[in-house]
Design an enzyme around this catalytic site. Structure first.
Site, PDB file in Angstrom:
ATOM      1  N   THR A  12      50.729   0.517  -2.233  1.00 13.52           N
ATOM      2  CA  THR A  12      51.736   0.616  -3.039  1.00 13.52           C
ATOM      3  C   THR A  12      52.198   1.681  -3.289  1.00 13.52           C
ATOM      4  OG1 THR A  12      50.051   0.721  -4.946  1.00 13.52           O
ATOM      5  CG2 THR A  12      50.968  -1.490  -4.456  1.00 13.52           C
ATOM      6  N   ILE A  13      53.507   1.894  -3.646  1.00 17.62           N
ATOM      7  CA  ILE A  13      53.964   3.110  -4.188  1.00 17.62           C
ATOM      8  C   ILE A  13      53.665   2.736  -5.859  1.00 17.62           C
ATOM      9  CG2 ILE A  13      56.488   2.021  -4.123  1.00 17.62           C
ATOM     10  CD1 ILE A  13      57.570   4.869  -4.213  1.00 17.62           C
ATOM     11  N   SER A  14      53.118   3.871  -6.389  1.00 17.01           N
ATOM     12  CA  SER A  14      52.680   3.743  -7.744  1.00 17.01           C
ATOM     13  C   SER A  14      53.888   3.719  -8.822  1.00 17.01           C
ATOM     14  CB  SER A  14      51.891   5.085  -8.353  1.00 17.01           C
ATOM     15  OG  SER A  14      50.872   5.212  -7.267  1.00 17.01           O
ATOM     16  N   HIS A  51      53.455   8.376 -11.569  1.00 19.60           N
ATOM     17  CA  HIS A  51      53.958   9.728 -10.920  1.00 19.60           C
ATOM     18  C   HIS A  51      54.294  10.743 -11.783  1.00 19.60           C
ATOM     19  CE1 HIS A  51      54.772   7.111  -7.168  1.00 19.60           C
ATOM     20  NE2 HIS A  51      53.813   7.898  -7.196  1.00 19.60           N
ATOM     21  N   GLY A  82      40.995  10.888   3.236  1.00 23.92           N
ATOM     22  CA  GLY A  82      41.035  11.853   2.277  1.00 23.92           C
ATOM     23  C   GLY A  82      40.136  12.050   1.357  1.00 23.92           C
TER      24      GLY A  82
HETATM   25  N1  SAH Z   1      50.953   8.067  -3.734  1.00 20.21           N
HETATM   26  C1  SAH Z   1      51.230   6.870  -2.867  1.00 20.21           C
HETATM   27  C2  SAH Z   1      50.089   5.837  -3.123  1.00 20.21           C
HETATM   28  C3  SAH Z   1      50.107   4.895  -2.030  1.00 20.21           C
HETATM   29  S1  SAH Z   1      48.727   3.689  -2.705  1.00 20.21           S
HETATM   30  C4  SAH Z   1      52.626   6.336  -3.460  1.00 20.21           C
HETATM   31  O1  SAH Z   1      52.880   6.420  -4.653  1.00 20.21           O
HETATM   32  O2  SAH Z   1      53.400   6.071  -2.551  1.00 20.21           O
HETATM   33  C5  SAH Z   1      47.380   4.610  -1.887  1.00 20.21           C
HETATM   34  C6  SAH Z   1      47.275   5.323  -0.612  1.00 20.21           C
HETATM   35  O3  SAH Z   1      46.000   5.587  -0.389  1.00 20.21           O
HETATM   36  C7  SAH Z   1      47.575   4.076   0.466  1.00 20.21           C
HETATM   37  O4  SAH Z   1      48.685   4.400   0.960  1.00 20.21           O
HETATM   38  C8  SAH Z   1      46.323   4.048   1.092  1.00 20.21           C
HETATM   39  O5  SAH Z   1      46.560   3.690   2.800  1.00 20.21           O
HETATM   40  C9  SAH Z   1      45.765   5.375   1.042  1.00 20.21           C
HETATM   41  N2  SAH Z   1      44.418   5.338   1.123  1.00 20.21           N
HETATM   42  C10 SAH Z   1      43.294   4.650   0.849  1.00 20.21           C
HETATM   43  N3  SAH Z   1      42.072   5.116   1.191  1.00 20.21           N
HETATM   44  C11 SAH Z   1      42.396   6.311   1.861  1.00 20.21           C
HETATM   45  C12 SAH Z   1      41.436   7.306   2.413  1.00 20.21           C
HETATM   46  N4  SAH Z   1      40.217   7.147   2.525  1.00 20.21           N
HETATM   47  N5  SAH Z   1      41.897   8.358   3.064  1.00 20.21           N
HETATM   48  C13 SAH Z   1      43.410   8.525   2.960  1.00 20.21           C
HETATM   49  N6  SAH Z   1      44.108   7.650   2.280  1.00 20.21           N
HETATM   50  C14 SAH Z   1      43.737   6.555   1.799  1.00 20.21           C
END
Ligand code: SAH
Length: 262
Positions: free
Chosen positions: A58-60, A65, A158
């Site tokens: 999801t986009i938060s 944000h 990550g």
């Molecule tokens: N900041 C983004 C949040 C997306 S949701 C926004 O607001 O658009 C969280 C994201 O974390 C997802 O896109 C998911 O694919 C990513 N994610 C989950 N586990 C992860 C990992 N181990 N390493 C990198 N990204 C990860």
């Protein structure tokens, strides 16, 4: 605070966040105004709610944000040139955005780090790395950030943080890299961690700050539909390298997980 700040346009959304006290710093407001959320959220971009972007991501919500950027701001902004030589001051901020997803927050951070700064977005799903790049390419400013190297999107887990290959460090910041080490002035984590991963804390510069949602240890998984609750933590490393952590507020993020099997 959630759900109260929906707008009819990007400018309206940001002015609602401002009026409700969710954005308090002018620099933060100006950065959010420069990034059209419609380039990043496929539906209802000016609503103050999270939106699906596919791949279980999801986009938060905009207010989340805003909270993240307000908390990290002192570590994202470049220092003014007269104090840049002082110990710990940063000319060229280096920021890591873990779970960059849509790329929206990565773009907002790029507006704040200044021309010498760098933002690296890390995704473990290659299609979402591509989505972040494609979304950023929708604006001339976003394209310029990608072309100059101010913004990079990488694929990786990550939970281990991110170490840029040496050849990718920008020439402009070489002096600062030698002086203050690699690592990150600020780390934003956009998905919930099971723990405060040691690698991430190690990769914080001194001083540096991390904004990270972490699963609660003590609620037995009762909250949020069977999954445990989560709180955002601010982890600070001071100029001497001492680490302190502070629990901020309850949240609901998607989890940091294992990547797709290749
Ligand atoms: N900041 C983004 C949040 C997306 S949701 C926004 O607001 O658009 C969280 C994201 O974390 C997802 O896109 C998911 O694919 C990513 N994610 C989950 N586990 C992860 C990992 N181990 N390493 C990198 N990204 C990860």
């Amino acid at each position: 605070m959630a759900w109260m700040s929906s707008g009819t346009s990007n400018a309206d959304l940001i002015s609602q966040l401002w009026r409700h006290g969710l954005i308090t710093e002018e620099k933060v407001r100006d950065a959010f105004l420069k990034v059209d959320r419609a380039h990043y959220a496929p539906t209802a971009p000016y609503q103050d709610s999270p939106q699906s972007i596919g791949h279980a991501a999801t986009i938060s919500a905009p207010h989340m944000h805003a909270a993240a950027i307000e908390k990290l701001l002192p570590f994202i902004l470049p220092s003014s040139s007269q104090d840049a030589t002082a110990t710990g001051a940063r000319e060229a901020p280096r920021v890591l955005d873990i779970g960059s997803g849509s790329g929206y927050l990565t773009h907002v951070i790029a507006e704040l780090v200044g021309p010498k700064g760098t933002v690296v977005g890390v995704e473990h799903i290659p299609q979402l790395q591509e989505l972040g790049i494609a979304n950023m390419r929708k604006s001339a400013e976003g394209r310029a950030f990608l072309e100059s190297g101010r913004v990079k999107f990488r694929v990786g887990d990550g939970r281990k943080g991110w170490v840029e290959p040496d050849e990718d460090l920008r020439e402009l910041e070489q002096g600062e890299v030698e002086r203050r080490g690699k690592g990150w002035d600020a780390i934003h984590v956009g998905a919930s961690a099971v723990t405060l991963h040691k690698e991430l804390v190690d990769q914080l510069r001194a001083p540096g700050r991390m904004f990270i949602p972490v699963d609660d240890e003590d609620d037995g998984g009762a909250m949020f539909g069977g999954r445990g609750g989560q709180h955002v933590w601010a982890v600070d490393k001071d100029a001497e390298g001492n680490v302190t952590k502070k629990k901020l507020f309850a949240v609901r993020y998607v989890p940091l997980t294992d990547g797709p099997k290749s």
